[in-house]
Design an enzyme around this catalytic site. Structure first.
Site, mmCIF file in Angstrom:
data_model
loop_
_atom_site.group_PDB
_atom_site.id
_atom_site.type_symbol
_atom_site.label_atom_id
_atom_site.label_comp_id
_atom_site.label_asym_id
_atom_site.label_seq_id
_atom_site.Cartn_x
_atom_site.Cartn_y
_atom_site.Cartn_z
ATOM 1 N N SER A 165 -42.840 9.747 57.096
ATOM 2 C CA SER A 165 -42.007 10.676 56.333
ATOM 3 C C SER A 165 -42.798 11.947 56.044
ATOM 4 O O SER A 165 -43.794 11.926 55.320
ATOM 5 C CB SER A 165 -41.577 10.041 55.010
ATOM 6 O OG SER A 165 -41.060 11.065 54.180
ATOM 7 N N HIS A 188 -39.565 11.225 60.333
ATOM 8 C CA HIS A 188 -38.563 11.025 59.271
ATOM 9 C C HIS A 188 -38.531 12.282 58.391
ATOM 10 O O HIS A 188 -39.550 12.732 57.877
ATOM 11 C CB HIS A 188 -38.919 9.798 58.432
ATOM 12 C CG HIS A 188 -37.893 9.428 57.418
ATOM 13 N ND1 HIS A 188 -36.733 8.739 57.719
ATOM 14 C CD2 HIS A 188 -37.838 9.672 56.074
ATOM 15 C CE1 HIS A 188 -36.026 8.558 56.617
ATOM 16 N NE2 HIS A 188 -36.669 9.121 55.601
ATOM 17 N N ASP A 245 -36.775 14.121 55.125
ATOM 18 C CA ASP A 245 -36.030 13.859 53.890
ATOM 19 C C ASP A 245 -35.463 15.153 53.310
ATOM 20 O O ASP A 245 -36.219 16.045 52.926
ATOM 21 C CB ASP A 245 -36.970 13.231 52.853
ATOM 22 C CG ASP A 245 -37.337 11.810 53.224
ATOM 23 O OD1 ASP A 245 -36.426 10.977 53.340
ATOM 24 O OD2 ASP A 245 -38.539 11.538 53.405
ATOM 25 N N MET A 296 -33.404 16.691 50.252
ATOM 26 C CA MET A 296 -32.963 16.415 48.868
ATOM 27 C C MET A 296 -32.400 17.694 48.257
ATOM 28 O O MET A 296 -32.988 18.770 48.423
ATOM 29 C CB MET A 296 -34.149 15.959 48.030
ATOM 30 C CG MET A 296 -34.881 14.771 48.615
ATOM 31 S SD MET A 296 -36.322 14.389 47.608
ATOM 32 C CE MET A 296 -36.998 13.001 48.515
ATOM 33 N N HIS A 341 -32.743 12.100 56.981
ATOM 34 C CA HIS A 341 -32.212 11.318 55.851
ATOM 35 C C HIS A 341 -31.700 12.304 54.803
ATOM 36 O O HIS A 341 -32.485 12.959 54.114
ATOM 37 C CB HIS A 341 -33.363 10.451 55.308
ATOM 38 C CG HIS A 341 -33.038 9.670 54.090
ATOM 39 N ND1 HIS A 341 -34.008 9.056 53.318
ATOM 40 C CD2 HIS A 341 -31.846 9.365 53.477
ATOM 41 C CE1 HIS A 341 -33.443 8.426 52.299
ATOM 42 N NE2 HIS A 341 -32.138 8.608 52.371
ATOM 43 N N MET A 374 -30.236 13.213 51.412
ATOM 44 C CA MET A 374 -30.004 12.767 50.027
ATOM 45 C C MET A 374 -29.308 13.917 49.321
ATOM 46 O O MET A 374 -29.870 14.583 48.445
ATOM 47 C CB MET A 374 -31.343 12.398 49.366
ATOM 48 C CG MET A 374 -31.907 11.091 49.875
ATOM 49 S SD MET A 374 -33.689 10.935 49.587
ATOM 50 C CE MET A 374 -34.288 11.744 51.060
ATOM 51 N N MET A 380 -32.818 1.582 51.039
ATOM 52 C CA MET A 380 -33.772 2.282 50.162
ATOM 53 C C MET A 380 -34.512 1.231 49.335
ATOM 54 O O MET A 380 -33.888 0.488 48.572
ATOM 55 C CB MET A 380 -33.048 3.240 49.221
ATOM 56 C CG MET A 380 -32.582 4.536 49.856
ATOM 57 S SD MET A 380 -33.841 5.499 50.721
ATOM 58 C CE MET A 380 -35.093 5.754 49.471
ATOM 59 N N ASP A 389 -37.089 2.223 53.654
ATOM 60 C CA ASP A 389 -37.670 3.502 53.226
ATOM 61 C C ASP A 389 -38.083 3.437 51.763
ATOM 62 O O ASP A 389 -37.238 3.275 50.885
ATOM 63 C CB ASP A 389 -36.606 4.594 53.455
ATOM 64 C CG ASP A 389 -37.131 5.994 53.206
ATOM 65 O OD1 ASP A 389 -38.325 6.155 52.911
ATOM 66 O OD2 ASP A 389 -36.316 6.931 53.319
#
Ligand code: DX5
Ligand code: ZN
Length: 226
Positions: free
Chosen positions: A9, A34, A36, A38, A67, A69, A138, A176
């Site tokens: 990540s 990966h 992320d 957010m 991913h 979020m 998660m 994750d």
């Protein structure tokens, strides 16, 4: 050899040396990058946005595992397709019309994943599991790297694997949050196909060797177990 995939990540990378860290992943035994995203609404934290993803994508040579979020992820599906995402994962809790969202991801040419927060029951995916390429369990509450692994995630991984089998789905199970070389083997035994790890890799002295350690730990047919 049937090894699980490792997805470092980049949230835990050194952003001052992002190209260096992406290239380290390229050269390592890792399988995916990966990424992320957010938004400060769905989760309390804001990570990074499109210009950073573009930079990652320009240097990455392995599949981009994105991913999201974020609330209302439908707004950005085409943008992530243009940025070269291979997998686009949305949160179950953030999608009112999950079936429509999953179809839109696939129509945009990406593989579709659905992530579940620690409190969300795996069986809620029963009616969509055949359409999915990935189920992301998660194992921490989303929003931050470096948190402790939540132990009931093993049971959720087993439930996800069972649901996939029952419905003859091809979905991979990804875990994750709080993944280390210590819990990697148990996660694979529970049914995980992909392990995401941020802090454990990037905060280590030699990230490339740490990736190798994870890869060895996740060897499904390790001679040490025979
Ligand atoms: C958390 C993110 C994770 C995070 C994992 O919300 O989805 O991908 O980077 O970090 P570690 O491995 O440090 O728990
Ligand atoms: Zn993640």
């Amino acid at each position: 050899m049937n090894k699980a995939k490792i997805a470092p990540s980049l949230l835990a990378a050194d952003f001052g040396n992002l190209q260096r860290d992406v290239e380290m992943v390229n050269q390592s035994q890792a399988d995916w990058h990966h990424i992320d995203i957010m938004d400060g609404v769905f989760v309390p934290n804001i990570s990074y946005g499109m210009p950073v993803v573009k930079t990652i994508s320009e240097h990455a040579t392995k599949p981009l595992d994105v991913h999201l979020m974020i609330v209302d992820p439908d707004r950005y599906i085409n943008t992530f397709a243009e940025l070269g995402a291979t997998y686009l994962t949305v949160h179950y809790e953030a999608c009112t019309h999950l079936h429509r969202t999953v179809q839109a991801i696939k129509n945009a040419g990406m593989k579709a994943g659905v992530a579940l927060n620690p409190h969300t029951n795996v069986n809620l995916l029963k009616n969509i599991i055949s359409d999915l390429d990935l189920v992301l369990i998660m194992s921490v509450n989303p929003g931050f790297g470096g948190q402790s692994f939540i132990e009931n995630s093993y049971e959720k991984i087993r439930d996800a694997k069972e649901l996939i089998k029952m419905n003859e789905s091809k979905a991979l199970v990804e875990v994750d949050g709080g993944v280390t070389a210590k819990n990697a083997k148990a996660l694979i035994k529970a049914g995980a196909d992909v392990l995401v790890a941020g802090s454990f890799i990037f905060k280590s002295e030699d990230p490339s060797t740490t990736i190798k350690e994870l890869k060895i730990a996740t060897d499904k047919w390790s001679i040490f177990e025979l």
